[in-house]
Design an enzyme around this catalytic site. Sequence first.
Site, PDB file in Angstrom:
ATOM      1  N   LYS A  44     -37.193 -35.470 104.560  1.00 43.62           N
ATOM      2  CA  LYS A  44     -36.832 -35.843 103.188  1.00 43.62           C
ATOM      3  C   LYS A  44     -37.264 -37.273 102.957  1.00 43.62           C
ATOM      4  CE  LYS A  44     -32.778 -36.799 100.215  1.00 43.62           C
ATOM      5  NZ  LYS A  44     -31.324 -36.667 100.012  1.00 43.62           N
TER       6      LYS A  44
ATOM      7  N   ASP B 240     -32.744 -42.925  95.626  1.00 41.92           N
ATOM      8  CA  ASP B 240     -31.946 -41.855  95.034  1.00 41.92           C
ATOM      9  C   ASP B 240     -30.851 -42.463  94.169  1.00 41.92           C
ATOM     10  OD1 ASP B 240     -30.473 -39.625  94.399  1.00 41.92           O
ATOM     11  OD2 ASP B 240     -29.689 -39.308  96.430  1.00 41.92           O
TER      12      ASP B 240
ATOM     13  N   LYS C 176     -25.104 -42.006  90.519  1.00 46.20           N
ATOM     14  CA  LYS C 176     -24.207 -42.505  91.556  1.00 46.20           C
ATOM     15  C   LYS C 176     -23.447 -43.735  91.056  1.00 46.20           C
ATOM     16  CE  LYS C 176     -26.917 -41.082  95.595  1.00 46.20           C
ATOM     17  NZ  LYS C 176     -25.921 -40.177  96.181  1.00 46.20           N
TER      18      LYS C 176
ATOM     19  N   ASP D 112     -32.922 -43.286 101.688  1.00 46.86           N
ATOM     20  CA  ASP D 112     -32.910 -41.835 101.532  1.00 46.86           C
ATOM     21  C   ASP D 112     -34.243 -41.192 101.951  1.00 46.86           C
ATOM     22  OD1 ASP D 112     -31.254 -39.696 100.990  1.00 46.86           O
ATOM     23  OD2 ASP D 112     -31.680 -39.641  98.849  1.00 46.86           O
TER      24      ASP D 112
ATOM     25  N   ASP E 246     -27.821 -35.038  91.627  1.00 43.42           N
ATOM     26  CA  ASP E 246     -27.749 -35.862  92.841  1.00 43.42           C
ATOM     27  C   ASP E 246     -27.941 -35.020  94.106  1.00 43.42           C
ATOM     28  OD1 ASP E 246     -27.508 -38.124  94.321  1.00 43.42           O
ATOM     29  OD2 ASP E 246     -25.330 -38.345  94.064  1.00 43.42           O
TER      30      ASP E 246
ATOM     31  N   GLU F 252     -30.492 -33.646  95.172  1.00 40.49           N
ATOM     32  CA  GLU F 252     -31.941 -33.557  94.942  1.00 40.49           C
ATOM     33  C   GLU F 252     -32.740 -33.315  96.214  1.00 40.49           C
ATOM     34  OE1 GLU F 252     -30.453 -36.291  95.561  1.00 40.49           O
ATOM     35  OE2 GLU F 252     -31.824 -37.127  97.049  1.00 40.49           O
TER      36      GLU F 252
ATOM     37  N   ARG G 221     -32.300 -31.294  98.685  1.00 40.24           N
ATOM     38  CA  ARG G 221     -32.518 -29.871  98.949  1.00 40.24           C
ATOM     39  C   ARG G 221     -33.538 -29.278  97.985  1.00 40.24           C
ATOM     40  NH1 ARG G 221     -26.223 -28.823  98.044  1.00 40.24           N
ATOM     41  NH2 ARG G 221     -26.262 -31.007  98.694  1.00 40.24           N
TER      42      ARG G 221
HETATM   43  N1  BES Z   1     -28.907 -38.933  99.621  1.00 40.01           N
HETATM   44  C1  BES Z   1     -27.661 -38.368  99.283  1.00 40.01           C
HETATM   45  C2  BES Z   1     -26.760 -38.175 100.490  1.00 40.01           C
HETATM   46  C3  BES Z   1     -25.974 -39.380 100.914  1.00 40.01           C
HETATM   47  C4  BES Z   1     -24.820 -39.732 100.231  1.00 40.01           C
HETATM   48  C5  BES Z   1     -26.349 -40.114 102.019  1.00 40.01           C
HETATM   49  C6  BES Z   1     -24.091 -40.811 100.651  1.00 40.01           C
HETATM   50  C7  BES Z   1     -25.618 -41.196 102.421  1.00 40.01           C
HETATM   51  C8  BES Z   1     -24.473 -41.555 101.748  1.00 40.01           C
HETATM   52  C9  BES Z   1     -27.862 -36.989  98.639  1.00 40.01           C
HETATM   53  O1  BES Z   1     -28.997 -36.871  97.865  1.00 40.01           O
HETATM   54  C10 BES Z   1     -26.691 -36.771  97.753  1.00 40.01           C
HETATM   55  O2  BES Z   1     -26.555 -37.487  96.816  1.00 40.01           O
HETATM   56  N2  BES Z   1     -25.876 -35.777  98.069  1.00 40.01           N
HETATM   57  C11 BES Z   1     -24.721 -35.491  97.307  1.00 40.01           C
HETATM   58  C12 BES Z   1     -24.620 -33.997  97.173  1.00 40.01           C
HETATM   59  C13 BES Z   1     -23.561 -33.560  96.218  1.00 40.01           C
HETATM   60  C14 BES Z   1     -23.934 -33.936  94.803  1.00 40.01           C
HETATM   61  C15 BES Z   1     -23.387 -32.061  96.344  1.00 40.01           C
HETATM   62  C16 BES Z   1     -23.509 -36.068  98.046  1.00 40.01           C
HETATM   63  O3  BES Z   1     -23.474 -35.969  99.270  1.00 40.01           O
HETATM   64  O4  BES Z   1     -22.656 -36.635  97.380  1.00 40.01           O
HETATM   65 ZN    ZN Z   2     -30.539 -38.078  98.300  1.00 35.85          ZN
HETATM   66 MN    MN Z   3     -28.660 -37.493  95.892  1.00 34.89          MN
END
Ligand code: BES
Ligand code: ZN
Ligand code: MN
Length: 491
Positions: free
Chosen positions: A259, A264, A271, A282, A341, A343, A345
Amino acid sequence: MSIAFDVRAGDPSRAATPLLAVALPADPAWPRALAALDKRYGGALSRAVKRRDFVGAKDESLLLFAPGAGPERVLLVGTGAAGNVRGLTRAATLAGRKATALGVGRMAFWAADLAEEWLEGSIVGVSLGSWEFRELHSPQPPKLRKKPLAAATLYVPNVKDARPALLAGSAVAEGQRLARRLAMLPGNICTPEYLARTAREIGKRHKMAVKVLGRREMQRLQMGSFLAVAQATTQDPKLIVLEYKGGRRGAAPVALVGKGLCFDSGGISIKPAASMELMKFDMSGAAGVLGAMEAIGRLKPRVNVVALIGSTTNMLGGEAMKPGDVVRASNGKSIEIQNTDAEGRLVLADVLTYAKRYKPQAVVDAATLTGAIVTALGNTTVGVMGNDQDVINEVLAAGRRGGEVGWQLPMFEEYKELIKSDVADIRNIGGRGAGSITAALFLAEFAEGMPWAHLDIAGTAYSDTDLVVMPKGPTGTPVRTFVEFVRERAY
Ligand code: BES
Ligand code: ZN
Ligand code: MN
């Protein structure tokens, strides 16, 4: 800057080095092989051990100075319980870090019977311990300037036998340093184009074929899922492919997938502002893949490897994807985007689909995919899932060997309910719970037919705090897991 490593046999007591690090296990006796060194220090070294000023504990160190010739300083570093490579690697990391803090510029390292994986671990340790990221700082005034570690000599029982481990250690360390640097670089410098350029450089260095698809090419391939994420960014998204051919002609490759979100923001499902700057990291999965390919290019294992990186930024704008939008991935599946968010996947859906054309023998992806993995496993354990227990077991074993420990989470059928959509084949988020599992189950829809394991590195790719052997910042995980996995698949 990389470090020049070399090996030497014999007695380090006369070495003209500004710093000799000596790694000793718990409750040590002063090693006989270092009797001459002790003598040069007026018996101070063995006395420190005898009086238990130094007991060889994990993360323990003691610095001593001597007048006259030979090593100017001796740094005792503890490995903890004898007989474990990770303890020695950790001690070597501490030594590298101390050498860098002192600004000595070069060092020597001694440990008993330093051979094979012990030597490799020591080299990786010294190299990573000395890693720092100064390139965006202005230079310090000359008086305050510390010399970065440029060279290290390791004392081994036999110089000729040490060659393979010397090369392997340097290769792995260089890969991991590259991954750390990429993950540390901010989003305005490390763009998808920058990652593509880095891949091209690796390809050139190690004679690997490089292919980069941009927005146009991805449109032609109908990668509606990846492109939805890239809809609001002015930077051209990149699908980066790097092919290493070390195996038999035509043999199925190992596929490493990363990825590569260079930033992000969360998109319309934005966020919170606090700590959003961290989201430059990210692309740590992509950095891990590139770092592994740099190491593989140096190691030359007899196996074919294809690296695939999906890189873009997740931004907001009038063109941005919205919650509720339905897109179609290149394998034909329709996806309801309920949270912009989630994204990573969406990007990986099309990259995994693209991986199928290589008919890989195994696919391992790494992604900073979910905050939920931090809740589940914290910052020290990689979340491991997948559709093939053999590949999962191999990944777990590779991680243990590389000091990047993982733990498997279940992918029971029952969880699939959580990613059902009213309007499309699948939706991109689950419910409240099991966030890392539903994310992996989403990916599984696009990895069908390939033996696949997934590493959720959202907790392990970056250290929020300064630790004894890890500065605040990117860790380089999962470079070593990738490299160990690939080496094990070589013939
Ligand atoms: N890149 C983030 C995951 C992440 C979040 C890494 C916090 C490190 C710290 C990913 O793209 C994301 O935002 N995931 C969301 C998914 C949710 C919206 C289902 C998350 O984990 O909040
Ligand atoms: Zn992300
Ligand atoms: Mn995200």
